[in-house]
Design an enzyme around this catalytic site. Structure first.
Site, PDB file in Angstrom:
ATOM      1  N   LEU A   7      17.270  32.884 -33.178  1.00  0.00           N
ATOM      2  CA  LEU A   7      17.652  33.828 -34.234  1.00  0.00           C
ATOM      3  C   LEU A   7      18.350  33.154 -35.410  1.00  0.00           C
ATOM      4  O   LEU A   7      19.187  33.746 -36.061  1.00  0.00           O
ATOM      5  CB  LEU A   7      18.545  34.921 -33.639  1.00  0.00           C
ATOM      6  CG  LEU A   7      17.880  35.727 -32.518  1.00  0.00           C
ATOM      7  CD1 LEU A   7      18.841  36.762 -31.952  1.00  0.00           C
ATOM      8  CD2 LEU A   7      16.611  36.403 -33.024  1.00  0.00           C
ATOM      9  N   GLY A  54      16.311  34.149 -23.007  1.00  0.00           N
ATOM     10  CA  GLY A  54      15.312  33.133 -22.674  1.00  0.00           C
ATOM     11  C   GLY A  54      14.175  33.620 -21.802  1.00  0.00           C
ATOM     12  O   GLY A  54      13.576  32.840 -21.056  1.00  0.00           O
ATOM     13  N   ASN A  75       6.477  30.609 -33.933  1.00  0.00           N
ATOM     14  CA  ASN A  75       7.506  31.583 -33.556  1.00  0.00           C
ATOM     15  C   ASN A  75       6.830  32.806 -32.956  1.00  0.00           C
ATOM     16  O   ASN A  75       5.705  33.146 -33.324  1.00  0.00           O
ATOM     17  CB  ASN A  75       8.300  32.002 -34.798  1.00  0.00           C
ATOM     18  CG  ASN A  75       9.385  33.042 -34.476  1.00  0.00           C
ATOM     19  OD1 ASN A  75      10.165  32.871 -33.557  1.00  0.00           O
ATOM     20  ND2 ASN A  75       9.382  34.142 -35.226  1.00  0.00           N
ATOM     21  N   ASN A 102      11.318  34.559 -22.903  1.00  0.00           N
ATOM     22  CA  ASN A 102      10.118  33.898 -23.442  1.00  0.00           C
ATOM     23  C   ASN A 102      10.069  32.445 -22.969  1.00  0.00           C
ATOM     24  O   ASN A 102       9.014  31.942 -22.600  1.00  0.00           O
ATOM     25  CB  ASN A 102      10.115  33.965 -24.969  1.00  0.00           C
ATOM     26  CG  ASN A 102       9.554  35.275 -25.480  1.00  0.00           C
ATOM     27  OD1 ASN A 102       8.358  35.496 -25.439  1.00  0.00           O
ATOM     28  ND2 ASN A 102      10.412  36.151 -25.940  1.00  0.00           N
ATOM     29  N   HIS A 112       7.223  36.834 -32.660  1.00  0.00           N
ATOM     30  CA  HIS A 112       7.952  37.955 -33.268  1.00  0.00           C
ATOM     31  C   HIS A 112       7.507  39.239 -32.574  1.00  0.00           C
ATOM     32  O   HIS A 112       6.298  39.451 -32.388  1.00  0.00           O
ATOM     33  CB  HIS A 112       7.663  38.018 -34.776  1.00  0.00           C
ATOM     34  CG  HIS A 112       8.420  39.101 -35.469  1.00  0.00           C
ATOM     35  ND1 HIS A 112       9.771  39.010 -35.745  1.00  0.00           N
ATOM     36  CD2 HIS A 112       8.031  40.316 -35.916  1.00  0.00           C
ATOM     37  CE1 HIS A 112      10.167  40.128 -36.338  1.00  0.00           C
ATOM     38  NE2 HIS A 112       9.131  40.925 -36.449  1.00  0.00           N
TER      39      HIS A 112
HETATM   40  C1  GRF Z   1      12.506  38.947 -27.849  1.00  0.00           C
HETATM   41  O1  GRF Z   1      12.171  40.258 -28.221  1.00  0.00           O
HETATM   42  C2  GRF Z   1      11.953  37.981 -28.858  1.00  0.00           C
HETATM   43  O2  GRF Z   1      10.729  38.373 -29.435  1.00  0.00           O
HETATM   44  C3  GRF Z   1      12.996  38.002 -29.904  1.00  0.00           C
HETATM   45  O3  GRF Z   1      14.185  37.897 -29.149  1.00  0.00           O
HETATM   46  C4  GRF Z   1      14.022  38.722 -27.988  1.00  0.00           C
HETATM   47  C5  GRF Z   1      14.648  38.059 -26.791  1.00  0.00           C
HETATM   48  O4  GRF Z   1      13.851  37.009 -26.411  1.00  0.00           O
HETATM   49  N1  GRF Z   1      12.795  36.986 -30.875  1.00  0.00           N
HETATM   50  P1  GRF Z   1      14.194  36.101 -25.104  1.00  0.00           P
HETATM   51  O5  GRF Z   1      14.318  37.041 -23.920  1.00  0.00           O
HETATM   52  O6  GRF Z   1      15.504  35.398 -25.386  1.00  0.00           O
HETATM   53  O7  GRF Z   1      13.044  35.168 -24.971  1.00  0.00           O
END
Ligand code: GRF
Length: 184
Positions: free
Chosen positions: A79, A11, A96, A13, A98
């Site tokens: 995912l 998490g 999304n 992001n 990526h």
């Molecule tokens: C990140 O690289 C994101 O782009 C991918 O999952 C990874 C982990 O993301 N989709 P987060 O730290 O859970 O936001």
């Protein structure tokens, strides 16, 4: 906009969006956080920020989104493939992030470190992050924003991942701001 953020893992992001919301970087409200994994650390981050959290298989997701008047969905390290009903109901209102420069290095199996291993193996000089619309084609929706960085000096997929993650955090909150301002 009333936003639902979907996560599956750490998490980071999501955290960048929570921080952006708190500092007024965008006007939209992160109304709730959904995870397909009960053990996602992002759920801890959401609760610490006072957000409602839901674990997907425990709720009727469409009902939860409806009841909370969600009008925009952000996949942030999520995912799982979204169901047809959700893609239809929120067509054009799901984005999304990526961790690569789509259309290259996207699609099935291209997630997490796998993306950066492929970029590294191909000897790419640049990589970066992409925010795109979500459609039934994995990583195939229209590209909204991209940010790229020189990776020639990086010596491992992990180093590329860490460098790109910083770009992701900047790009995703900017995409939300552009969407709410009608620029995107
Ligand atoms: C990140 O690289 C994101 O782009 C991918 O999952 C990874 C982990 O993301 N989709 P987060 O730290 O859970 O936001």
């Amino acid at each position: 906009m009333k936003i639902a953020v979907f996560i599956s893992g750490s998490g980071t992001n999501l955290q960048s969006l929570l921080d952006a919301e708190a500092e007024g970087f965008f006007k939209s409200e992160i109304a709730l956080v959904v995870s397909n994994r009960r053990d996602a650390y992002g759920l801890v981050r959401a609760r610490e920020a006072g957000k409602a959290t839901f674990v997907e298989e425990e709720v009727d997701l469409m009902a939860v989104l409806e009841e909370n008047e969600i009008d925009f969905i952000v996949l942030a390290g999520y995912l799982k493939i979204l169901g047809k009903d959700l893609l239809t109901r929120y067509a054009g209102r799901i984005i999304n992030i990526h961790p690569a420069l789509l259309p290259k290095y996207g699609g099935k199996g291209m997630y997490g470190l796998h993306v950066h291993e492929a970029v590294f193996a191909h000897g790419e000089k640049r990589s970066g992050a992409t925010v795109h619309h979500v459609t039934e084609t994995v990583d195939g929706g229209a590209i909204l924003l991209q940010s790229s960085v020189d990776i020639e000096k990086l010596t491992s997929p992990e180093a590329i991942q860490q460098t790109v993650l910083v770009l992701e955090h900047q790009l995703l909150k900017t995409a939300i701001r552009f969407c709410e301002e009608g620029i995107l």
